[in-house]
Design a protein around this motif. Sequence first.
Motif, PDB file in Angstrom:
ATOM      1  N   GLN A 151       0.462  93.948  10.501  1.00  0.00           N
ATOM      2  CA  GLN A 151       0.244  93.403   9.174  1.00  0.00           C
ATOM      3  C   GLN A 151      -0.666  92.180   9.218  1.00  0.00           C
ATOM      4  O   GLN A 151      -1.345  91.871   8.250  1.00  0.00           O
ATOM      5  CB  GLN A 151       1.579  93.030   8.520  1.00  0.00           C
ATOM      6  N   ARG A 152      -0.644  91.465  10.326  1.00  0.00           N
ATOM      7  CA  ARG A 152      -1.533  90.316  10.485  1.00  0.00           C
ATOM      8  C   ARG A 152      -2.041  90.282  11.914  1.00  0.00           C
ATOM      9  O   ARG A 152      -1.387  90.754  12.843  1.00  0.00           O
ATOM     10  CB  ARG A 152      -0.811  89.001  10.151  1.00  0.00           C
ATOM     11  N   ASP A 166       8.670  87.474  17.082  1.00  0.00           N
ATOM     12  CA  ASP A 166       9.267  86.680  16.007  1.00  0.00           C
ATOM     13  C   ASP A 166       8.788  87.146  14.637  1.00  0.00           C
ATOM     14  O   ASP A 166       7.596  87.377  14.423  1.00  0.00           O
ATOM     15  CB  ASP A 166       8.922  85.205  16.193  1.00  0.00           C
ATOM     16  N   ARG A 167       9.715  87.271  13.714  1.00  0.00           N
ATOM     17  CA  ARG A 167       9.395  87.558  12.316  1.00  0.00           C
ATOM     18  C   ARG A 167       9.378  86.242  11.557  1.00  0.00           C
ATOM     19  O   ARG A 167      10.314  85.453  11.657  1.00  0.00           O
ATOM     20  CB  ARG A 167      10.435  88.493  11.696  1.00  0.00           C
ATOM     21  N   ARG A 168       8.352  86.027  10.784  1.00  0.00           N
ATOM     22  CA  ARG A 168       8.265  84.781  10.033  1.00  0.00           C
ATOM     23  C   ARG A 168       9.189  84.766   8.821  1.00  0.00           C
ATOM     24  O   ARG A 168       9.452  83.721   8.255  1.00  0.00           O
ATOM     25  CB  ARG A 168       6.813  84.551   9.608  1.00  0.00           C
ATOM     26  N   ARG A 173       7.142  91.970   9.291  1.00  0.00           N
ATOM     27  CA  ARG A 173       7.141  92.626  10.593  1.00  0.00           C
ATOM     28  C   ARG A 173       6.537  91.684  11.630  1.00  0.00           C
ATOM     29  O   ARG A 173       5.657  90.880  11.307  1.00  0.00           O
ATOM     30  CB  ARG A 173       6.304  93.907  10.561  1.00  0.00           C
ATOM     31  N   PRO A 174       6.999  91.784  12.886  1.00  0.00           N
ATOM     32  CA  PRO A 174       6.303  91.041  13.948  1.00  0.00           C
ATOM     33  C   PRO A 174       4.966  91.705  14.259  1.00  0.00           C
ATOM     34  O   PRO A 174       4.585  92.691  13.624  1.00  0.00           O
ATOM     35  CB  PRO A 174       7.275  91.156  15.126  1.00  0.00           C
ATOM     36  N   GLY A 175       4.254  91.175  15.231  1.00  0.00           N
ATOM     37  CA  GLY A 175       2.962  91.734  15.594  1.00  0.00           C
ATOM     38  C   GLY A 175       3.090  93.088  16.276  1.00  0.00           C
ATOM     39  O   GLY A 175       4.187  93.545  16.610  1.00  0.00           O
ATOM     40  N   LYS A 296      15.648  79.112  14.997  1.00  0.00           N
ATOM     41  CA  LYS A 296      15.365  78.494  13.708  1.00  0.00           C
ATOM     42  C   LYS A 296      16.347  79.046  12.670  1.00  0.00           C
ATOM     43  O   LYS A 296      17.069  80.003  12.920  1.00  0.00           O
ATOM     44  CB  LYS A 296      13.924  78.808  13.287  1.00  0.00           C
ATOM     45  N   MET A 297      16.339  78.440  11.498  1.00  0.00           N
ATOM     46  CA  MET A 297      17.257  78.876  10.451  1.00  0.00           C
ATOM     47  C   MET A 297      17.055  80.358  10.126  1.00  0.00           C
ATOM     48  O   MET A 297      18.028  81.091   9.886  1.00  0.00           O
ATOM     49  CB  MET A 297      17.054  78.025   9.195  1.00  0.00           C
ATOM     50  N   ARG A 298      15.810  80.833  10.120  1.00  0.00           N
ATOM     51  CA  ARG A 298      15.573  82.246   9.803  1.00  0.00           C
ATOM     52  C   ARG A 298      16.226  83.160  10.831  1.00  0.00           C
ATOM     53  O   ARG A 298      16.646  84.268  10.503  1.00  0.00           O
ATOM     54  CB  ARG A 298      14.080  82.538   9.698  1.00  0.00           C
ATOM     55  N   HIS A 299      16.322  82.702  12.092  1.00  0.00           N
ATOM     56  CA  HIS A 299      16.958  83.524  13.120  1.00  0.00           C
ATOM     57  C   HIS A 299      18.457  83.637  12.863  1.00  0.00           C
ATOM     58  O   HIS A 299      19.040  84.715  13.042  1.00  0.00           O
ATOM     59  CB  HIS A 299      16.698  82.938  14.511  1.00  0.00           C
ATOM     60  N   TYR A 300      19.064  82.534  12.444  1.00  0.00           N
ATOM     61  CA  TYR A 300      20.493  82.594  12.113  1.00  0.00           C
ATOM     62  C   TYR A 300      20.730  83.507  10.911  1.00  0.00           C
ATOM     63  O   TYR A 300      21.712  84.265  10.871  1.00  0.00           O
ATOM     64  CB  TYR A 300      21.041  81.192  11.826  1.00  0.00           C
ATOM     65  N   LEU A 301      19.832  83.450   9.929  1.00  0.00           N
ATOM     66  CA  LEU A 301      19.979  84.319   8.760  1.00  0.00           C
ATOM     67  C   LEU A 301      19.840  85.792   9.157  1.00  0.00           C
ATOM     68  O   LEU A 301      20.612  86.649   8.697  1.00  0.00           O
ATOM     69  CB  LEU A 301      18.926  83.955   7.707  1.00  0.00           C
TER      70      LEU A 301
END
Length: 328
Positions: A151-152, A166-168, A173-175, A296-301
């Motif tokens: 996607q990027r 890592d997903r932002r 999606r990751p790379g 990071k917080m996104r990983h906990y989520l």
Amino acid sequence: MKDVEAKDAGAKGGAAEAAPVTVSAVIPTRNRPHLVLNAVESVRAQTVTDLEIVVVVDGPDPATVTALEAVEDRRLRIVQNPRSLGPAGARNAGVQAALGEWIAFLDDDDSWAPEKLERQLAAAKASGAKLPVVSCSTSVSIGERRYVWPQRRPEPGEPISDYLIDRRSPLSRPGYLATPTIMVPRALALAVPMPDYRHFEDWGWLFRALDQPGAELVFVDEPLCFVEIDEGRASLHSVDDWRQAFEWARTHRPLMTGNAYAAFLMTKVVGMARREGDWNAVRRLLAEATRAGDPKMRHYLMFFGTCVVPPSFHRRVRAATHSDAATA
């Protein structure tokens, strides 16, 4: 090579008598003659003609050898492994036998756009990198659905482990850097052979290759590779064995950022453990990610979502994120 027998198809001389070429396309195959011939044709159609096609028949396979020998192209060479070495070993055998300055990997069930090598050679030259690891966007087919991944594109200076793992955000999606997109100097392919892992061998190879002095990722933002994903056939990445994935992560921890290590454990490996119903492993993985990673917080989520959201919802989310990249 002890376990490899090299043979030229359509030429009288052996590999040692042939002249060097610019690019060697290395294609491992076994028991799929109808598929590998399509891959070979996509290499023969390249706008770059100073190339060779090294097909590694991984183990006894008379039908594939016969089919390849019928191809009338002096650039085609067949490497026959007396016994199967597996995908990584077959690719390494092809690299050892290759004569090209560059190695371009291709799987027997995938193909290239005619200008793929031309675009990548130009990008490598323009980059000025000592050891360019050249990739490109991929046109992916999953049944009737078509996507363009990634996607990027990778950002300058972005760690490869962050890009691939890592997903932002939970919905992104990751790379994606598929092995059939990769073209590298033969010197780098020899210095960093393909590893024989059950899990994530392409990621492990990229981590090590890009860790070499002078190595740099170069990306062509065009879909120059065509990959078919068979949903009915398990891939190496889809094997749900959290123990092997965890061991792979710990082995590669020195080559991963803390961010990527935490993301890998708290999403992918935890998902495997959850599907096995091993909640002790889930707790262990969370503790390891917190201790040795940088969550990071996104990983906990995403960890929480992986643990409590039904797998059917995860499948719908994946389908939605896939469709974001769908082509017309």
